[in-house]
Design an enzyme around this catalytic site. Structure first.
Site, PDB file in Angstrom:
ATOM      1  N   PRO A 192       0.810  -1.224   0.000  1.00 31.85           N
ATOM      2  CA  PRO A 192       0.000   0.000   0.000  1.00 31.85           C
ATOM      3  C   PRO A 192       0.838   1.266   0.000  1.00 31.85           C
ATOM      4  O   PRO A 192       0.459   2.268  -0.643  1.00 31.85           O
ATOM      5  CB  PRO A 192      -0.812  -0.136   1.296  1.00 31.85           C
ATOM      6  CG  PRO A 192      -0.941  -1.611   1.514  1.00 31.85           C
ATOM      7  CD  PRO A 192       0.363  -2.176   1.030  1.00 31.85           C
TER       8      PRO A 192
ATOM      9  N   ASN B  72      -7.266  -9.840  -8.631  1.00 32.93           N
ATOM     10  CA  ASN B  72      -8.616  -9.270  -8.606  1.00 32.93           C
ATOM     11  C   ASN B  72      -9.108  -8.892  -7.220  1.00 32.93           C
ATOM     12  O   ASN B  72     -10.087  -8.142  -7.106  1.00 32.93           O
ATOM     13  CB  ASN B  72      -9.608 -10.257  -9.231  1.00 32.93           C
ATOM     14  CG  ASN B  72      -9.266 -10.604 -10.660  1.00 32.93           C
ATOM     15  OD1 ASN B  72      -8.618  -9.820 -11.359  1.00 32.93           O
ATOM     16  ND2 ASN B  72      -9.678 -11.775 -11.117  1.00 32.93           N
TER      17      ASN B  72
ATOM     18  N   TYR C 271     -13.135 -16.451 -11.687  1.00 32.17           N
ATOM     19  CA  TYR C 271     -13.051 -15.047 -12.060  1.00 32.17           C
ATOM     20  C   TYR C 271     -14.146 -14.238 -11.375  1.00 32.17           C
ATOM     21  O   TYR C 271     -13.890 -13.199 -10.752  1.00 32.17           O
ATOM     22  CB  TYR C 271     -13.150 -14.911 -13.576  1.00 32.17           C
ATOM     23  CG  TYR C 271     -13.098 -13.484 -14.059  1.00 32.17           C
ATOM     24  CD1 TYR C 271     -11.934 -12.731 -13.945  1.00 32.17           C
ATOM     25  CD2 TYR C 271     -14.216 -12.883 -14.630  1.00 32.17           C
ATOM     26  CE1 TYR C 271     -11.879 -11.419 -14.384  1.00 32.17           C
ATOM     27  CE2 TYR C 271     -14.167 -11.568 -15.068  1.00 32.17           C
ATOM     28  CZ  TYR C 271     -13.004 -10.842 -14.947  1.00 32.17           C
ATOM     29  OH  TYR C 271     -12.957  -9.540 -15.367  1.00 32.17           O
TER      30      TYR C 271
END
Length: 345
Positions: free
Chosen positions: A64, A98, A149
Site C-alpha cells: 500500500p 482481482n 473469475y
C-alpha cells in the site's frame, strides 16, 4: 454526462493496467479530453503509438505504501483500476490480481493524506452468476458467481464498498458486461475468433485454403459492451459528484442478451471470408459458465447520464480491422442485437 459533472481537462488520472486491453481505451478517452494520464504497468516504458510513458510498478507485489507514493507523485485526482487476471490464470492468481490488489489499493487510499482521490473499480457481470431469461439483472441482485473469475472480482467489489462505507474512500464500482472491441485479448472468445479469421485471411491472400474455424460450443447469450462505451462510462463515473456515485455499484452494458453463436457468425460475415465454423464439443470452455446474462443499465443512465452508443457491428469491425490484411477490410451492413436474437442458442 450529468450537468453537474466536473470537467476532465486537467485531471490527473492514474490507470492501473493502463497498457492492457481496456486500460488503453480508458487512457485514450481521458487524454482526448485534456486529462493528464499516467498508465501503470509491470514493465513500464514508452508507448510510441500513444506518445506516453507508462509508470513501472508490479501491482501484484506492490505494498500500500508504494501505491500511495505513486498517487502522491502523480498528484492523482482519479485512479482507475483496470488491472486484474482473467485469462490463463488459476484461482490463486486471480485472487491476487482481482482481490488482494484491490485490498492494497483501498488501504493506500484510506491511509494517505491530502485531497480525496476518486477510485473507479472495474467489476464484472460474472460477479452475478446466472441471470434469468425473463428479466434483466439489476445491481440489487444477490451475487452468486460460478467461476473463479467471478468470485475473485466480487471480493474486489466488496473491498471497495467496504472501504467507502467504513473508511471514507471515494470509490465506485462499474460492473461491466463482457467487453468487446479493438485489441480484445486472444484468451477471450472474441479475440480468439478474430485471430483465427486473421490467419484465414492471410492464408487466403497466399492462395492457400484456410482451415475451418474451430471454437468451443456456443450455447450462451451474453450482455456486451463496446470498449469505447465502457471507457465513456469510466469517464462519467470519474467526473460525477461523489454524492451520486460513492459507495455504489453501477451496471455497464447494452442491456441485451446477445447469442454468442450469432455473434461469431456475424464476425465471419463481416470478415468477407467463406470459412466453416465448427463447434468442437471436445474443446470445453476454459471456465464453467452460465447460459444467460442481461444487465439492467437504468442506474447508469440515472446517475451518470450514460448509455451505450456504439453498435455491435462497430465493435466487431474495430476488433477485426487490425487482423485483416490490407485490401480485406471488414464489410459494411448493420446488424443489431434484436436481429441476433433470432438465432437459436
Amino acid at each position: 454526462m450529468r450537468p453537474d459533472a466536473r470537467p476532465a481537462a486537467g485531471l490527473s488520472v492514474v490507470v492501473l493496467g493502463g497498457t492492457g486491453f481496456l486500460g488503453r481505451h480508458i487512457g485514450e478517452a481521458f487524454a482526448a479530453l485534456g486529462a493528464r494520464v499516467h498508465p501503470v504497468s509491470r514493465t513500464g516504458g514508452y508507448d510510441l503509438a500513444r506518445g506516453r510513458t507508462s509508470v513501472r510498478l508490479d501491482l501484484l507485489a506492490a505494498a500500500p505504501e508504494e501505491i500511495a507514493g505513486l498517487l502522491d507523485s502523480t498528484g492523482a485526482d482519479v485512479v482507475v483500476n483496470a488491472a486484474g487476471r482473467a485469462w490463463r490464470a488459476d484461482e490463486e492468481q486471480m485472487a491476487a490480481g482481482n482481490a488482494e490488489l484491490v485490498e492494497r489499493l483501498v488501504a493506500a487510499l484510506s491511509e494517505r493524506s491530502g485531497p480525496p482521490v476518486r477510485l473507479v473499480q472495474l467489476g464484472s457481470v460474472h460477479e452475478y452468476g446466472a441471470g434469468a431469461p425473463d428479466a434483466a439483472t439489476g445491481e440489487d441482485h444477490a451475487p452468486a458467481p460460478v467461476t473463479a473469475y467471478g468470485r475473485t472480482k466480487l471480493l474486489g467489489t466488496r473491498a471497495v464498498l467496504r472501504a467507502a462505507s467504513e473508511r471514507g474512500v471515494d470509490g465506485v464500482v462499474l460492473r461491466l458486461a463482457n467487453v468487446i472491441g479493438a485489441g480484445a485479448p486472444q484468451g477471450s472468445l472474441f479475440g480468439r475468433v478474430a485471430a483465427q479469421l486473421g490467419a484465414a485471411a492471410r492464408a487466403h491472400a497466399r492462395g492457400v485454403k484456410a482451415a475451418e474455424l474451430r471454437i468451443p460450443p456456443l450455447r450462451a447469450a451474453r450482455d456486451l459492451v463496446d470498449a469505447g462505451d465502457a471507457a465513456a462510462a469510466v469517464l462519467a463515473a470519474a467526473k460525477a459528484p461523489g454524492a451520486a456515485v460513492t459507495g455504489r455499484v453501477i451496471n455497464v452494458g447494452r442491456g441485451e442478451a446477445v447469442p454468442m453463436r450469432a455473434l461469431v457468425h456475424r464476425m465471419v460475415s463481416l470478415s468477407g471470408l467463406e470459412i466453416p465454423v465448427v463447434e468442437d464439443t471436445e474443446d470445453p470452455p476454459a471456465r464453467a459458465d452460465v447460459a444467460w446474462q442481461r444487465l439492467d443499465i437504468a442506474r447508469a443512465e440515472r446517475l451518470l447520464g450514460w448509455r451505450p452508443c456504439r453498435s455491435l457491428d462497430d465493435s466487431l469491425r474495430d476488433l477485426l480491422a487490425p487482423e485483416l490484411p490490407p485490401g480485406l477490410a471488414p464489410l459494411g451492413g448493420t446488424a443489431n442485437a434484436s436481429d441476433m436474437e433470432e438465432e437459436s442458442l
